[in-house]
Design an enzyme around this catalytic site. Sequence first.
Site, PDB file in Angstrom:
ATOM      1  N   GLN A  87       0.822  -1.215   0.000  1.00 50.57           N
ATOM      2  CA  GLN A  87       0.000   0.000   0.000  1.00 50.57           C
ATOM      3  C   GLN A  87       0.852   1.260   0.000  1.00 50.57           C
ATOM      4  O   GLN A  87       0.635   2.178  -0.789  1.00 50.57           O
ATOM      5  CB  GLN A  87      -0.918   0.009   1.236  1.00 50.57           C
ATOM      6  CG  GLN A  87      -1.886  -1.144   1.289  1.00 50.57           C
ATOM      7  CD  GLN A  87      -2.766  -1.106   2.528  1.00 50.57           C
ATOM      8  OE1 GLN A  87      -3.879  -0.610   2.473  1.00 50.57           O
ATOM      9  NE2 GLN A  87      -2.288  -1.621   3.635  1.00 50.57           N
ATOM     10  N   ALA A  98       8.143  -5.038   4.548  1.00 47.55           N
ATOM     11  CA  ALA A  98       8.115  -5.621   5.892  1.00 47.55           C
ATOM     12  C   ALA A  98       7.274  -6.886   5.889  1.00 47.55           C
ATOM     13  O   ALA A  98       6.431  -7.091   5.015  1.00 47.55           O
ATOM     14  CB  ALA A  98       7.542  -4.634   6.901  1.00 47.55           C
ATOM     15  N   TYR A  99       7.507  -7.700   6.891  1.00 42.95           N
ATOM     16  CA  TYR A  99       6.616  -8.826   7.198  1.00 42.95           C
ATOM     17  C   TYR A  99       5.563  -8.265   8.139  1.00 42.95           C
ATOM     18  O   TYR A  99       5.864  -7.886   9.266  1.00 42.95           O
ATOM     19  CB  TYR A  99       7.414  -9.944   7.877  1.00 42.95           C
ATOM     20  CG  TYR A  99       6.618 -11.202   8.182  1.00 42.95           C
ATOM     21  CD1 TYR A  99       6.793 -12.357   7.426  1.00 42.95           C
ATOM     22  CD2 TYR A  99       5.697 -11.242   9.231  1.00 42.95           C
ATOM     23  CE1 TYR A  99       6.083 -13.524   7.702  1.00 42.95           C
ATOM     24  CE2 TYR A  99       4.970 -12.401   9.513  1.00 42.95           C
ATOM     25  CZ  TYR A  99       5.170 -13.525   8.747  1.00 42.95           C
ATOM     26  OH  TYR A  99       4.461 -14.669   9.017  1.00 42.95           O
ATOM     27  N   THR A 100       4.312  -8.177   7.689  1.00 46.16           N
ATOM     28  CA  THR A 100       3.277  -7.470   8.451  1.00 46.16           C
ATOM     29  C   THR A 100       2.118  -8.362   8.898  1.00 46.16           C
ATOM     30  O   THR A 100       1.130  -7.852   9.424  1.00 46.16           O
ATOM     31  CB  THR A 100       2.704  -6.307   7.620  1.00 46.16           C
ATOM     32  OG1 THR A 100       2.182  -6.820   6.387  1.00 46.16           O
ATOM     33  CG2 THR A 100       3.773  -5.264   7.323  1.00 46.16           C
ATOM     34  N   ASP A 145       3.498   1.653  15.728  1.00 48.92           N
ATOM     35  CA  ASP A 145       3.137   1.864  17.134  1.00 48.92           C
ATOM     36  C   ASP A 145       3.332   0.592  17.959  1.00 48.92           C
ATOM     37  O   ASP A 145       3.398   0.647  19.194  1.00 48.92           O
ATOM     38  CB  ASP A 145       1.681   2.327  17.249  1.00 48.92           C
ATOM     39  CG  ASP A 145       0.704   1.291  16.695  1.00 48.92           C
ATOM     40  OD1 ASP A 145       0.788   0.998  15.497  1.00 48.92           O
ATOM     41  OD2 ASP A 145      -0.145   0.794  17.465  1.00 48.92           O
ATOM     42  N   TYR A 154       5.722  -9.326  15.997  1.00 47.39           N
ATOM     43  CA  TYR A 154       5.822  -8.302  14.949  1.00 47.39           C
ATOM     44  C   TYR A 154       6.442  -7.023  15.507  1.00 47.39           C
ATOM     45  O   TYR A 154       7.398  -6.476  14.935  1.00 47.39           O
ATOM     46  CB  TYR A 154       4.432  -8.018  14.366  1.00 47.39           C
ATOM     47  CG  TYR A 154       4.383  -6.793  13.491  1.00 47.39           C
ATOM     48  CD1 TYR A 154       5.012  -6.775  12.247  1.00 47.39           C
ATOM     49  CD2 TYR A 154       3.708  -5.640  13.903  1.00 47.39           C
ATOM     50  CE1 TYR A 154       4.972  -5.644  11.438  1.00 47.39           C
ATOM     51  CE2 TYR A 154       3.665  -4.513  13.105  1.00 47.39           C
ATOM     52  CZ  TYR A 154       4.299  -4.515  11.873  1.00 47.39           C
ATOM     53  OH  TYR A 154       4.265  -3.386  11.090  1.00 47.39           O
ATOM     54  N   TRP A 207      -2.511   1.645  11.844  1.00 44.26           N
ATOM     55  CA  TRP A 207      -3.859   1.466  11.271  1.00 44.26           C
ATOM     56  C   TRP A 207      -3.902   1.904   9.790  1.00 44.26           C
ATOM     57  O   TRP A 207      -4.696   2.742   9.392  1.00 44.26           O
ATOM     58  CB  TRP A 207      -4.876   2.260  12.085  1.00 44.26           C
ATOM     59  CG  TRP A 207      -5.044   1.853  13.510  1.00 44.26           C
ATOM     60  CD1 TRP A 207      -4.140   1.189  14.300  1.00 44.26           C
ATOM     61  CD2 TRP A 207      -6.193   2.084  14.335  1.00 44.26           C
ATOM     62  NE1 TRP A 207      -4.649   1.009  15.564  1.00 44.26           N
ATOM     63  CE2 TRP A 207      -5.921   1.541  15.618  1.00 44.26           C
ATOM     64  CE3 TRP A 207      -7.424   2.697  14.122  1.00 44.26           C
ATOM     65  CZ2 TRP A 207      -6.825   1.596  16.665  1.00 44.26           C
ATOM     66  CZ3 TRP A 207      -8.330   2.750  15.162  1.00 44.26           C
ATOM     67  CH2 TRP A 207      -8.039   2.212  16.426  1.00 44.26           C
TER      68      TRP A 207
END
Length: 288
Positions: free
Chosen positions: A11, A60-62, A102, A125, A150
Amino acid sequence: MRVLVTGVKGQLGHDVMNELAKRGHIGVGVDVEEMDITDPQACRKVIGEADVEAVVHCAAYTAVDAAEDNVEVCRKVNAYGTENIAKVCRELGLKMMYISTDYVFDGEGTRPWEPDDERDPLNVYGQTKYEGEVAVTDHVEKFFIVRIAWVFGVNGKNFIKTMLNLGKKHTDINVVEDQIGSPTYTYDLAVLLVDMIETEKYGFYHATNEGLCSWFEFASEIFRQAGMNVNVHPVSSEEFPAKAKRPHNSRMSKDKLEANGFNRLPAWQDALARYLQTDELQKLLHEN
């Protein structure tokens, strides 16, 4: 300016590339096919040959819940992969922007997190993203570490798309109400990130759209703006268990943005309205 952007299929990377192009910068976009960030030699070769002045590291690994069962895979990407890029940026004297989260904080209390607060992650994570932050500060002189939360954008999965899809199938939905934070639209965030990378105002920052809400309030506003008649019911985190522990407090102070001359992002409700008007979301809304 020439800027290498990792994670361009995601994204944020997608929107950063578009914003760079709008301003006449040259974005060199890579994803895992072009540069495996877990391979130090690949990072050195690709970044070196790209001949850039800066790297914006969005990859990233999200998968937050999956990370609990795939600790080393998550660490390999978020910690070691970031360290590989950081070392190349140091060797070549490049600016590096690392997108963090965060989740590096413990998620307790009600005070907004400050950029320099103590970090104490509450899940795998968050721990690996924290380790990525340490790698950047250990190796890079000219760094930006920008924590976001978010996130939603046109590419990939996000909470808004999930809610809209659920709303087509169900008239009643339960959503957690005891986790508070601020949504972040990648289109707005990309503008800020390019503003930053054009400067030398290095350091830790927080960046989300303005305003606070719970996931319950966020979901309610999504359906209201989308014109969908869905009953959203507030539930506690305990009633909605997930494998990875989630922060109750994702409030983040953005005062440092203004202090350094950067614009805050628009209100999250405004961002949501614009996002729902994008071609992809209009298509989603009107699909059967």
